[in-house]
Design a protein around this motif. Structure first.
Motif, PDB file in Angstrom:
ATOM      1  N   ASP A  61      17.334  -4.833  -8.928  1.00  0.00           N
ATOM      2  CA  ASP A  61      17.026  -3.989  -8.046  1.00  0.00           C
ATOM      3  C   ASP A  61      16.146  -2.950  -8.083  1.00  0.00           C
ATOM      4  OD1 ASP A  61      19.520  -5.465  -6.811  1.00  0.00           O
ATOM      5  OD2 ASP A  61      20.922  -4.059  -7.341  1.00  0.00           O
ATOM      6  N   LYS A  62      15.794  -2.381  -8.837  1.00  0.00           N
ATOM      7  CA  LYS A  62      14.967  -1.218  -8.929  1.00  0.00           C
ATOM      8  C   LYS A  62      13.342  -2.512  -8.573  1.00  0.00           C
ATOM      9  CE  LYS A  62      12.166   1.576 -12.430  1.00  0.00           C
ATOM     10  NZ  LYS A  62      12.727   2.354 -13.764  1.00  0.00           N
ATOM     11  N   LEU A  63      13.297  -3.578  -9.309  1.00  0.00           N
ATOM     12  CA  LEU A  63      12.089  -3.645  -9.183  1.00  0.00           C
ATOM     13  C   LEU A  63      11.711  -4.223  -7.858  1.00  0.00           C
ATOM     14  CD1 LEU A  63      11.710  -6.276 -12.023  1.00  0.00           C
ATOM     15  CD2 LEU A  63      10.192  -4.074 -11.974  1.00  0.00           C
ATOM     16  N   SER A  64      12.984  -4.644  -6.683  1.00  0.00           N
ATOM     17  CA  SER A  64      12.998  -5.251  -5.745  1.00  0.00           C
ATOM     18  C   SER A  64      12.232  -4.216  -4.482  1.00  0.00           C
ATOM     19  CB  SER A  64      14.613  -5.986  -5.495  1.00  0.00           C
ATOM     20  OG  SER A  64      14.383  -6.655  -5.431  1.00  0.00           O
ATOM     21  N   ARG A  65      13.261  -2.827  -5.193  1.00  0.00           N
ATOM     22  CA  ARG A  65      12.654  -1.719  -4.086  1.00  0.00           C
ATOM     23  C   ARG A  65      11.020  -1.418  -4.413  1.00  0.00           C
ATOM     24  NH1 ARG A  65      18.018   0.024  -6.373  1.00  0.00           N
ATOM     25  NH2 ARG A  65      16.747   1.789  -7.953  1.00  0.00           N
ATOM     26  N   GLU A  66      10.692  -1.556  -5.834  1.00  0.00           N
ATOM     27  CA  GLU A  66       9.127  -1.567  -6.011  1.00  0.00           C
ATOM     28  C   GLU A  66       8.340  -2.025  -4.835  1.00  0.00           C
ATOM     29  OE1 GLU A  66       9.006  -0.797 -10.439  1.00  0.00           O
ATOM     30  OE2 GLU A  66      10.136   1.206 -10.690  1.00  0.00           O
ATOM     31  N   ILE A  67       9.121  -3.498  -4.689  1.00  0.00           N
ATOM     32  CA  ILE A  67       7.782  -4.536  -4.535  1.00  0.00           C
ATOM     33  C   ILE A  67       7.824  -4.260  -2.971  1.00  0.00           C
ATOM     34  CG2 ILE A  67       7.811  -6.681  -4.074  1.00  0.00           C
ATOM     35  CD1 ILE A  67       8.938  -7.229  -6.791  1.00  0.00           C
TER      36      ILE A  67
ATOM     37  N   SER B 148       0.280  -2.115   0.647  1.00  0.00           N
ATOM     38  CA  SER B 148      -0.279  -2.810   1.099  1.00  0.00           C
ATOM     39  C   SER B 148      -0.727  -3.000   2.935  1.00  0.00           C
ATOM     40  CB  SER B 148      -0.293  -3.887   0.620  1.00  0.00           C
ATOM     41  OG  SER B 148      -0.938  -5.146   0.728  1.00  0.00           O
ATOM     42  N   ASP B 149       0.323  -3.081   3.907  1.00  0.00           N
ATOM     43  CA  ASP B 149      -0.432  -3.155   5.143  1.00  0.00           C
ATOM     44  C   ASP B 149      -0.498  -2.298   5.684  1.00  0.00           C
ATOM     45  OD1 ASP B 149       1.775  -5.513   4.974  1.00  0.00           O
ATOM     46  OD2 ASP B 149       3.625  -5.337   5.239  1.00  0.00           O
ATOM     47  N   VAL B 150      -0.213  -0.586   5.279  1.00  0.00           N
ATOM     48  CA  VAL B 150      -0.820   0.334   5.326  1.00  0.00           C
ATOM     49  C   VAL B 150      -2.359   0.715   5.051  1.00  0.00           C
ATOM     50  CG1 VAL B 150      -1.138   2.600   5.461  1.00  0.00           C
ATOM     51  CG2 VAL B 150       1.222   1.625   5.580  1.00  0.00           C
ATOM     52  N   ALA B 151      -2.721  -0.213   3.789  1.00  0.00           N
ATOM     53  CA  ALA B 151      -4.018  -0.526   4.012  1.00  0.00           C
ATOM     54  C   ALA B 151      -4.674  -1.518   4.494  1.00  0.00           C
ATOM     55  CB  ALA B 151      -3.657  -0.563   1.795  1.00  0.00           C
ATOM     56  N   GLU B 152      -4.278  -2.487   4.758  1.00  0.00           N
ATOM     57  CA  GLU B 152      -5.082  -3.503   5.223  1.00  0.00           C
ATOM     58  C   GLU B 152      -5.373  -3.193   6.919  1.00  0.00           C
ATOM     59  OE1 GLU B 152      -2.836  -6.437   5.286  1.00  0.00           O
ATOM     60  OE2 GLU B 152      -3.028  -7.378   3.272  1.00  0.00           O
ATOM     61  N   ARG B 153      -4.447  -2.531   7.025  1.00  0.00           N
ATOM     62  CA  ARG B 153      -4.376  -1.554   8.375  1.00  0.00           C
ATOM     63  C   ARG B 153      -5.797  -0.836   8.758  1.00  0.00           C
ATOM     64  NH1 ARG B 153       1.239  -2.260   9.026  1.00  0.00           N
ATOM     65  NH2 ARG B 153       1.463  -0.082   8.546  1.00  0.00           N
ATOM     66  N   ALA B 154      -5.562   0.340   7.716  1.00  0.00           N
ATOM     67  CA  ALA B 154      -6.541   0.922   7.605  1.00  0.00           C
ATOM     68  C   ALA B 154      -8.191   0.327   7.357  1.00  0.00           C
ATOM     69  CB  ALA B 154      -6.208   1.928   7.032  1.00  0.00           C
ATOM     70  N   VAL B 155      -8.046  -0.430   6.450  1.00  0.00           N
ATOM     71  CA  VAL B 155      -9.897  -1.487   6.267  1.00  0.00           C
ATOM     72  C   VAL B 155      -9.632  -2.015   7.979  1.00  0.00           C
ATOM     73  CG1 VAL B 155     -10.560  -3.300   5.506  1.00  0.00           C
ATOM     74  CG2 VAL B 155      -9.070  -1.773   4.139  1.00  0.00           C
ATOM     75  N   SER B 156      -9.522  -2.382   8.127  1.00  0.00           N
ATOM     76  CA  SER B 156      -9.538  -2.974   9.772  1.00  0.00           C
ATOM     77  C   SER B 156     -10.248  -2.162  10.643  1.00  0.00           C
ATOM     78  CB  SER B 156      -8.067  -3.743  10.708  1.00  0.00           C
ATOM     79  OG  SER B 156      -8.397  -4.257  11.558  1.00  0.00           O
ATOM     80  N   ARG B 157      -9.457  -1.036  10.835  1.00  0.00           N
ATOM     81  CA  ARG B 157     -10.051   0.256  11.234  1.00  0.00           C
ATOM     82  C   ARG B 157     -11.304   0.643  11.297  1.00  0.00           C
ATOM     83  NH1 ARG B 157      -4.547   1.646  11.435  1.00  0.00           N
ATOM     84  NH2 ARG B 157      -5.215   3.675  10.216  1.00  0.00           N
ATOM     85  N   ALA B 158     -11.810   0.276   9.828  1.00  0.00           N
ATOM     86  CA  ALA B 158     -12.923   1.022   9.517  1.00  0.00           C
ATOM     87  C   ALA B 158     -13.847   1.050   9.583  1.00  0.00           C
ATOM     88  CB  ALA B 158     -13.058   1.514   8.138  1.00  0.00           C
TER      89      ALA B 158
END
Length: 291
Positions: free
Chosen positions: A259-265, A272-282
């Motif tokens: 359960d702990k590993l599932s939450r961390e994933i 990762s999704d937030v970072a990808e959107r930031a890269v796209s905007r940049a």
């Protein structure tokens, strides 16, 4: 005088004097006009030697029998808690206690004038084991009015049918120490005809009792082949329950880790999704500025 009080006294007396004491008690009741009580007393069966030893223990060393009953409760509690260490400890105590109390019972029988045979001591041990394994059997044993031994396979409830002299004996009466008969003797003025009839009934009853004891002994010999396997299987059951507890504990630990590993994933995927959107905007901004 009640059937319970008479039974509590009779079943703690020396075994070789049981029939005479029963006859005296029935006669005493009859002389006081208690015909129904006299009939009930006369119908009380002579106990097997092993059952008598148990009754004697209850009458004279009740604390030892209660110690066996208490250990049985502790074993059941340990089984419910799936505590392997406590089960192993109590298992060793169980063997020592049963052997010790059985020796005490055999010694009491010898002091009371009846040296117990190996079969009688085995019956005593099996009855104590039943009292240890089954609360209902423990209650029956503590009445002190057993007429036959009890057995337990460690799984099914102990069969108590026909095991007690009276249906609902009073436990406190069974705890009283009886040192000597207090029953009235047969009136020496009784008619010769009544005496002869009483003697005939006595001989018939003793013959039936001997036949019943022979049958019990034969069954005990058959049981000897089965009991070791039952004890072994009961011990294996306790071991498997302890192993199951270990497996369930490990399973709970692994489930928590999963359960702990599932939450961390999940959290990592969100980042990762937030970072990808930031890269796209940049990239888009760089492109506009370049143009």
């Amino acid at each position: 005088m009640s059937i319970e009080s008479v039974a509590a006294e009779l079943y703690a007396l020396p075994l070789n004097g049981f029939v005479r004491a029963r006859t005296a008690a029935a006669t005493a009741a009859k002389e006081t006009g208690e015909k129904e009580l006299a009939r009930e007393i006369g119908a009380l069966p002579k106990p097997s030697t092993g059952a008598w030893l148990v009754n004697l223990l209850v009458a004279e060393r009740r604390d030892s029998v209660e110690e066996v009953v208490s250990l049985g409760k502790d074993l059941r509690d340990a089984e419910q808690k799936l505590d392997p260490q406590e089960l192993r400890k109590l298992g060793r105590t169980r063997q020592q206690l049963l052997a010790s109390v059985s020796r005490i019972g055999a010694e009491l029988g010898k002091n009371a004038g009846s040296k117990a045979s190996a079969a009688a001591v085995h019956e005593l041990e099996q009855t104590l084991q039943a009292a240890l394994a089954d609360p209902a059997a423990a209650d029956a044993v503590l009445t002190g009015v057993l007429v036959r031994g009890l057995t337990s396979n460690g799984v099914e409830p102990v069969d108590l049918a026909g095991a007690l002299a009276v249906d609902a004996p009073s436990a406190p009466l069974a705890s009283k120490r009886v040192s000597a008969p207090r029953l009235r003797a047969v009136d020496t003025t009784e008619s010769e005809r009544d005496v002869n009839e009483a003697r005939r009934k006595l001989r018939d009853a003793e013959d039936r009792a001997d036949d019943a004891l022979d049958a019990v002994e034969a069954l005990r010999k058959q049981l000897n082949d089965v009991v070791p396997d039952l004890d072994r299987l009961a011990e294996e059951r306790r071991t498997l329950r302890a192993q199951l507890a270990d497996v369930e504990a490990e399973l709970a630990e692994r489930s928590a880790e999963n359960d702990k590993l599932s939450r961390e994933i999940g959290d990592a995927r969100t980042e990762s999704d937030v970072a990808e959107r930031a890269v796209s905007r940049a990239r888009e901004r760089v492109k506009r500025l370049s143009d």
